[in-house]
Motif scaffolding. Structure first.
Motif, PDB file in Angstrom:
ATOM      1  N   LYS A 140       0.845  -1.212   0.000  1.00 39.91           N
ATOM      2  CA  LYS A 140       0.000   0.000   0.000  1.00 39.91           C
ATOM      3  C   LYS A 140       0.873   1.252   0.000  1.00 39.91           C
ATOM      4  O   LYS A 140       0.577   2.231  -0.688  1.00 39.91           O
ATOM      5  CB  LYS A 140      -0.928   0.001   1.224  1.00 39.91           C
ATOM      6  CG  LYS A 140      -2.040  -1.042   1.149  1.00 39.91           C
ATOM      7  CD  LYS A 140      -2.859  -1.019   2.442  1.00 39.91           C
ATOM      8  CE  LYS A 140      -3.709  -2.254   2.594  1.00 39.91           C
ATOM      9  NZ  LYS A 140      -4.336  -2.365   3.912  1.00 39.91           N
ATOM     10  N   SER A 150       1.164   4.100  -3.023  1.00 41.95           N
ATOM     11  CA  SER A 150       0.382   5.229  -2.510  1.00 41.95           C
ATOM     12  C   SER A 150       0.589   6.448  -3.408  1.00 41.95           C
ATOM     13  O   SER A 150       1.584   6.551  -4.133  1.00 41.95           O
ATOM     14  CB  SER A 150       0.810   5.577  -1.080  1.00 41.95           C
ATOM     15  OG  SER A 150       2.147   6.073  -1.104  1.00 41.95           O
ATOM     16  N   GLU A 189      -5.951   7.218 -11.221  1.00 39.11           N
ATOM     17  CA  GLU A 189      -5.897   6.765  -9.821  1.00 39.11           C
ATOM     18  C   GLU A 189      -6.682   5.478  -9.611  1.00 39.11           C
ATOM     19  O   GLU A 189      -6.266   4.588  -8.860  1.00 39.11           O
ATOM     20  CB  GLU A 189      -6.461   7.866  -8.914  1.00 39.11           C
ATOM     21  CG  GLU A 189      -5.943   7.763  -7.489  1.00 39.11           C
ATOM     22  CD  GLU A 189      -6.360   8.953  -6.635  1.00 39.11           C
ATOM     23  OE1 GLU A 189      -6.635   8.712  -5.449  1.00 39.11           O
ATOM     24  OE2 GLU A 189      -6.413  10.083  -7.154  1.00 39.11           O
ATOM     25  N   GLU A 190      -7.834   5.357 -10.332  1.00 36.71           N
ATOM     26  CA  GLU A 190      -8.642   4.142 -10.130  1.00 36.71           C
ATOM     27  C   GLU A 190      -7.922   2.895 -10.640  1.00 36.71           C
ATOM     28  O   GLU A 190      -8.124   1.791 -10.132  1.00 36.71           O
ATOM     29  CB  GLU A 190     -10.045   4.267 -10.759  1.00 36.71           C
ATOM     30  CG  GLU A 190     -10.092   4.330 -12.275  1.00 36.71           C
ATOM     31  CD  GLU A 190     -10.011   5.766 -12.829  1.00 36.71           C
ATOM     32  OE1 GLU A 190     -10.370   5.947 -14.002  1.00 36.71           O
ATOM     33  OE2 GLU A 190      -9.577   6.667 -12.078  1.00 36.71           O
ATOM     34  N   ASP A 241      -5.546   1.934  -7.902  1.00 35.14           N
ATOM     35  CA  ASP A 241      -6.314   1.276  -6.836  1.00 35.14           C
ATOM     36  C   ASP A 241      -6.627  -0.173  -7.200  1.00 35.14           C
ATOM     37  O   ASP A 241      -6.535  -1.077  -6.369  1.00 35.14           O
ATOM     38  CB  ASP A 241      -7.632   2.024  -6.571  1.00 35.14           C
ATOM     39  CG  ASP A 241      -7.400   3.383  -5.924  1.00 35.14           C
ATOM     40  OD1 ASP A 241      -6.277   3.606  -5.421  1.00 35.14           O
ATOM     41  OD2 ASP A 241      -8.313   4.225  -5.949  1.00 35.14           O
ATOM     42  N   ARG A 262      -5.431  -3.550  -5.344  1.00 29.72           N
ATOM     43  CA  ARG A 262      -6.437  -4.531  -4.922  1.00 29.72           C
ATOM     44  C   ARG A 262      -6.099  -5.922  -5.478  1.00 29.72           C
ATOM     45  O   ARG A 262      -6.254  -6.934  -4.798  1.00 29.72           O
ATOM     46  CB  ARG A 262      -7.822  -4.081  -5.400  1.00 29.72           C
ATOM     47  CG  ARG A 262      -8.949  -4.663  -4.560  1.00 29.72           C
ATOM     48  CD  ARG A 262     -10.277  -4.076  -4.922  1.00 29.72           C
ATOM     49  NE  ARG A 262     -10.850  -4.758  -6.081  1.00 29.72           N
ATOM     50  CZ  ARG A 262     -11.579  -4.156  -7.013  1.00 29.72           C
ATOM     51  NH1 ARG A 262     -11.805  -2.865  -6.940  1.00 29.72           N
ATOM     52  NH2 ARG A 262     -12.079  -4.838  -8.028  1.00 29.72           N
TER      53      ARG A 262
END
Length: 251
Positions: free
Chosen positions: A22, A26, A41-42, A45, A49
Motif C-alpha cells: 500500500k 500510494s 488513480e482508479e 487502486d 487490490r
C-alpha cells in the motif's frame, strides 16, 4: 520444514507485506515518478487490490489459496494427467488451433508468479522471525526494509520478472481470451472425469482461471501505450522498493 501457513508468526509477515505494498503504490510514493502521473488513480487502486486479493490475501484467504495451488502444482507435475487432459480437449483444440500451445504455456507461466511469490516469502520469513524475536514491529518501514533486504538481488529480480509476466499476460487481450477458453474447456473435461481428476485439482485450475479473469479488469478500456506505462511503473516501483530497502540497511 512446516509450510509457512502453519507458522504462527507468518500472518505478521503477510500483514506487513500488505502494508508495504500500500505504501509502495500510494499517491505520495507515486508522486516521485512524474512519468507515471497520467495513470488514472482508479487503475492504481485496482492494481493494489489485485496484489492484495490475489497474490497477498489476508491469512485465512491465503490458506485457501495455498491448498488450491498445492493441488494445481501436483497436477502440473504429473505428465500423464496433463497429456490425458490435452488429448480430451478436441473442441478446445479445434477452436484455438495454433494458439493452443501458447495459451497453455502463458496460462501456467502467469500462475507461476504465485509460486515464485511463495519462495520470496520463505526467504523473508527467516529474517522476519529474527526481528520478531527481538520484539520488533514488522509494520514499521525500517524494520520491514530489513526483511526485504534479506532477499538476494537474483531472487528479487526473478520475482519481479514473474510478476511482470503475469501482468503482461493480463494486458494481452487476445491471448487472455484464448487462455480463458482453454481454462473453461479444461475445467469441463476435468469435472467429467472424477476418477482421474480430484475436486482439489479442479479447484486449483478454477483458482488459476479466476486470477487471470479478475486481472483482466485492470487493463479494461486502456490503449496499448497506457498498458505499457502500467507495466513499466510496476517494474520501476518494485525495483526501487528493493534497492531502497538495501540502501536503508547499509547506511
Amino acid at each position: 520444514m512446516a509450510s509457512l501457513s502453519e507458522e504462527s508468526e507468518f500472518p505478521k509477515l503477510i500483514s506487513a507485506y500488505r502494508e508495504a505494498l500500500k505504501r509502495r503504490y500510494s499517491k505520495n510514493n507515486l508522486s516521485k515518478y512524474p512519468k507515471f502521473s497520467s495513470i488514472p488513480e482508479e487503475k492504481v487502486d485496482l492494481l493494489v487490490r489485485y496484489f492484495l486479493e490475489l497474490l497477498y490475501p489476508e491469512y485465512e484467504g491465503r490458506k485457501k489459496l495455498d491448498g488450491a495451488f498445492e493441488s494445481l502444482a501436483g497436477f502440473v507435475h504429473s505428465p500423464p494427467k496433463v497429456f490425458g487432459l490435452l488429448g480430451s480437449l478436441s473442441m478446445a483444440v479445434f477452436k484455438l488451433g495454433r494458439h493452443l500451445r501458447s495459451a497453455f504455456q502463458a496460462g501456467f507461466a502467469a500462475l507461476h508468479s504465485y509460486v515464485t511469490a511463495h519462495r520470496f516469502e520463505e526467504i523473508m520469513f527467516s529474517k522476519a522471525k529474527e526481528l520478531l524475536k527481538e520484539g520488533k514491529d514488522l509494520q514499521n518501514k525500517s524494520n520491514f526494509d530489513q526483511v526485504l533486504a534479506s532477499v538476494s538481488k537474483k531472487d528479487a529480480d526473478e520475482f519481479r520478472q514473474d510478476i511482470l509476466k503475469l501482468f503482461a499476460t493480463l494486458s494481452d487481450k487476445e491471448l487472455l481470451s484464448k487462455i480463458k477458453q482453454l481454462m473453461d474447456a479444461v475445467v469441463k473435461t476435468m469435472k467429467s472425469k472424477p476418477k482421474t481428476y480430484t475436486p482439489e485439482e479442479v479447484e486449483g485450475i478454477m483458482l488459476g482461471a479466476g486470477i487471470l479473469t479478475k486481472g483482466e479488469e485492470l487493463f479494461s478500456g486502456m490503449t496499448r501505450e497506457e498498458m505499457d506505462l502500467i507495466l513499466e511503473a510496476i517494474d520501476q516501483v518494485e525495483k526501487d522498493a528493493f534497492e531502497e530497502a538495501i540502501a536503508s540497511v547499509t547506511r
